[in-house]
Design a protein around this motif. Structure first.
Motif, short mmCIF file in Angstrom:
data_model
loop_
_atom_site.label_atom_id
_atom_site.label_comp_id
_atom_site.label_asym_id
_atom_site.label_seq_id
_atom_site.Cartn_x
_atom_site.Cartn_y
_atom_site.Cartn_z
N ALA A 14 0.82 -1.22 0.00
CA ALA A 14 0.00 0.00 0.00
C ALA A 14 0.85 1.26 0.00
N ARG A 15 2.13 1.13 0.36
CA ARG A 15 2.98 2.33 0.39
C ARG A 15 4.46 1.91 0.36
N GLY A 16 5.34 2.89 0.33
CA GLY A 16 6.77 2.65 0.49
C GLY A 16 7.37 1.72 -0.55
N ILE A 17 8.27 0.85 -0.08
CA ILE A 17 9.01 -0.05 -0.98
C ILE A 17 8.05 -1.00 -1.70
N GLY A 18 7.05 -1.52 -0.98
CA GLY A 18 6.10 -2.46 -1.59
C GLY A 18 5.34 -1.83 -2.74
N ILE A 35 -1.30 -6.67 -1.57
CA ILE A 35 -1.77 -7.12 -0.26
C ILE A 35 -1.31 -6.14 0.80
N ASP A 36 -2.19 -5.80 1.73
CA ASP A 36 -1.77 -4.97 2.87
C ASP A 36 -2.83 -5.07 3.96
N SER A 37 -2.43 -4.72 5.18
CA SER A 37 -3.42 -4.71 6.26
C SER A 37 -4.04 -3.32 6.42
N CYS A 61 -5.34 -7.95 3.88
CA CYS A 61 -4.95 -9.21 4.52
C CYS A 61 -3.88 -8.91 5.57
N ASP A 62 -4.08 -9.45 6.76
CA ASP A 62 -3.06 -9.35 7.80
C ASP A 62 -2.21 -10.61 7.69
N ILE A 63 -0.95 -10.45 7.32
CA ILE A 63 -0.11 -11.62 7.04
C ILE A 63 0.21 -12.45 8.29
N THR A 64 -0.09 -11.92 9.48
CA THR A 64 0.18 -12.70 10.69
C THR A 64 -0.89 -13.78 10.90
N ASN A 88 7.60 -10.99 -0.26
CA ASN A 88 7.26 -10.77 1.14
C ASN A 88 7.94 -9.49 1.60
N ASN A 89 7.21 -8.38 1.42
CA ASN A 89 7.78 -7.07 1.74
C ASN A 89 7.23 -6.48 3.04
N ALA A 90 6.00 -6.86 3.43
CA ALA A 90 5.36 -6.24 4.61
C ALA A 90 6.26 -6.40 5.83
N GLY A 154 14.08 -6.88 18.46
CA GLY A 154 13.28 -7.81 17.65
C GLY A 154 13.44 -7.58 16.16
N TYR A 155 13.73 -6.34 15.74
CA TYR A 155 13.76 -6.03 14.30
C TYR A 155 14.90 -6.78 13.60
N GLY A 156 16.13 -6.55 14.06
CA GLY A 156 17.28 -7.25 13.45
C GLY A 156 17.14 -8.75 13.59
N SER A 158 14.36 -10.49 13.71
CA SER A 158 13.37 -10.99 12.74
C SER A 158 13.99 -11.06 11.35
N LYS A 159 14.84 -10.08 11.02
CA LYS A 159 15.42 -10.05 9.67
C LYS A 159 16.50 -11.13 9.52
N ALA A 160 17.25 -11.40 10.59
CA ALA A 160 18.21 -12.51 10.55
C ALA A 160 17.45 -13.82 10.36
N ALA A 187 18.58 2.05 4.78
CA ALA A 187 18.39 3.49 4.64
C ALA A 187 17.64 3.90 3.38
N ILE A 188 16.43 3.39 3.24
CA ILE A 188 15.60 3.74 2.09
C ILE A 188 14.59 4.81 2.54
N GLU A 189 14.37 5.81 1.68
CA GLU A 189 13.48 6.92 2.06
C GLU A 189 12.02 6.52 1.96
N THR A 190 11.45 6.14 3.12
CA THR A 190 10.02 5.79 3.19
C THR A 190 9.50 6.32 4.53
N GLU A 191 8.21 6.04 4.79
CA GLU A 191 7.65 6.51 6.07
C GLU A 191 8.37 5.85 7.25
N1 LIG Z 1 12.79 1.87 4.78
C1 LIG Z 1 13.97 1.35 5.04
O1 LIG Z 1 14.97 2.06 5.24
C2 LIG Z 1 14.15 -0.14 5.10
C3 LIG Z 1 15.44 -0.66 5.28
C4 LIG Z 1 15.62 -2.03 5.33
C5 LIG Z 1 14.53 -2.88 5.21
N2 LIG Z 1 13.28 -2.36 5.05
C6 LIG Z 1 12.17 -3.31 4.94
O2 LIG Z 1 11.44 -3.05 3.76
C7 LIG Z 1 10.07 -3.41 3.93
C8 LIG Z 1 9.18 -2.25 3.55
O3 LIG Z 1 9.57 -1.13 4.32
P1 LIG Z 1 8.96 0.34 4.09
O4 LIG Z 1 10.01 1.27 4.53
O5 LIG Z 1 8.36 0.47 2.74
O6 LIG Z 1 7.83 0.30 5.24
P2 LIG Z 1 6.41 1.01 5.34
O7 LIG Z 1 6.10 1.05 6.79
O8 LIG Z 1 6.38 2.28 4.54
O9 LIG Z 1 5.45 -0.07 4.60
C9 LIG Z 1 5.19 -1.33 5.16
C10 LIG Z 1 3.82 -1.79 4.69
O10 LIG Z 1 3.56 -3.07 5.32
C11 LIG Z 1 2.21 -3.08 5.74
N3 LIG Z 1 2.01 -4.03 6.85
C12 LIG Z 1 2.46 -3.91 8.13
N4 LIG Z 1 2.03 -4.94 8.87
C13 LIG Z 1 1.30 -5.75 8.05
C14 LIG Z 1 0.59 -6.96 8.24
N5 LIG Z 1 0.51 -7.56 9.43
N6 LIG Z 1 -0.03 -7.52 7.17
C15 LIG Z 1 0.02 -6.92 5.94
N7 LIG Z 1 0.67 -5.75 5.71
C16 LIG Z 1 1.30 -5.17 6.75
C17 LIG Z 1 1.95 -1.65 6.20
O11 LIG Z 1 0.56 -1.34 6.25
C18 LIG Z 1 2.69 -0.84 5.13
O12 LIG Z 1 1.86 -0.53 4.04
C19 LIG Z 1 9.95 -3.83 5.41
O13 LIG Z 1 10.00 -5.24 5.50
C20 LIG Z 1 11.17 -3.21 6.06
O14 LIG Z 1 11.58 -3.90 7.21
C21 LIG Z 1 13.07 -1.02 5.00
#
Ligand SMILES: NC(=O)c1ccc[n+]([C@@H]2O[C@H](COP(=O)([O-])OP(=O)(O)OC[C@H]3O[C@@H](n4cnc5c(N)ncnc54)[C@H](O)[C@@H]3O)[C@@H](O)[C@H]2O)c1
Length: 248
Positions: A14-18, A35-37, A61-64, A88-90, A154-156, A158-160, A187-191
């Motif tokens: 719905a936003r950002g990298i996805g 897909i997004d929640s 869809c909530d992927i959890t 799998n970007n969420a 938890g973040y690092g 989960s990613k490992a 370091a990607i420019e997103t929310e």
């Molecule tokens: N932005 C960065 O600098 C950066 C760096 C490294 C990795 N990442 C990874 O890239 C991915 C995308 O990051 P982003 O910066 O675009 O984040 P973001 O917060 O802008 O977007 C994440 C999206 O995931 C959705 N989401 C969250 N929980 C969910 C769920 N339970 N079910 C379905 N959708 C769900 C959110 O609604 C949101 O639209 C993430 O996995 C993040 O960890 C981001």
């Protein structure tokens, strides 16, 4: 067009990298399930794509929740007839230290980032196996390789976990023509990164040899490469998209 008639599911789109991944897949002729929640943002996307007459499925869809994930995958398969690609970007992040982080934040980050990725992989594996074809790309993070001082533990972790899951599934599914890889951005420019202070932002840029933050499209183009047939001999790879911040 690299993805002509390929059916792709992109989570967290719905936003950002996805969203950038979804747009680049559409540019390349893919048939898409977004897909997004976040139902509100999805509704805006649905209206936009209707106006532009784009052929996309927009599915809350909530992927959890494995039941929601299985229902979503069923719906995509019944409507579009195949599932060639899963991205799998969420993901979510929490800030804090081992002392300040709350147990429920640890649980939620692991649940969304790691279990959510597992749920989606599990839901498509049988279909891809039957097709004898599939591409899975998981979105990890540099934090999974080197840790991170600002995000909660938890973040690092989960990613490992995602990196290990990627390699495990790459081994288990290779015999069925399924490639499983990950991208590892930094370091990607997103929310998500907009939460940084100005000082933190300057520090981060100074640590990146290419001297800038990444754009969502930088990650999306790397994902496109990994799901394309040009990358058919690559599996189990965790591809850095980090401006040179980590060279491993
Ligand atoms: N932005 C960065 O600098 C950066 C760096 C490294 C990795 N990442 C990874 O890239 C991915 C995308 O990051 P982003 O910066 O675009 O984040 P973001 O917060 O802008 O977007 C994440 C999206 O995931 C959705 N989401 C969250 N929980 C969910 C769920 N339970 N079910 C379905 N959708 C769900 C959110 O609604 C949101 O639209 C993430 O996995 C993040 O960890 C981001």
């Amino acid at each position: 067009m690299k993805l002509k008639n390929k059916v792709a599911i992109v989570t967290g789109a719905a936003r950002g990298i996805g969203k950038a991944i979804a747009l680049i897949f559409l540019r390349e002729g893919g048939k898409l399930a977004i897909i997004d929640s976040d139902r509100e943002k999805l509704e805006i996307l649905r209206k936009e794509s209707e106006k532009e007459k784009k052929e996309v499925m927009v599915i809350p869809c909530d992927i959890t929740k494995s039941s929601e994930v299985n229902g979503m995958v069923d719906q995509v398969y019944k409507t579009l007839g195949r599932i060639d690609i899963l991205v799998n970007n969420a993901g979510i992040i929490r800030r804090g230290t081992i002392e300040t982080v709350r147990e429920e934040d640890w649980d939620r980050v692991i649940e969304v980032n790691l279990k959510g990725t597992f749920n989606c992989c599990k839901a498509v594996a049988g279909i891809m196996k039957q097709q004898g074809y599939g591409k899975i790309v998981n979105v990890s993070s540099i934090a999974g390789k080197v840790g991170d001082i600002t995000s909660a533990p938890g973040y690092g972790s989960s990613k490992a976990g995602i990196d290990a899951l990627t390699k495990t599934l790459a081994r288990q599914l290779a015999q069925y023509g399924i490639n499983v890889n990950a991208v590892s951005p930094h370091a990607i420019e997103t929310e998500m990164s907009a939460q940084w202070s100005e000082e933190r932002r300057k520090e981060v840029i100074a640590s990146i040899p290419l001297g800038r933050l990444g754009k969502p499209e930088d990650v999306a183009e790397a994902v496109l490469f990994l799901v394309s047939d040009e990358a058919s001999f690559i599996t189990g790879e965790i591809l850095d998209v980090n401006g040179g911040a980590l060279m491993d």
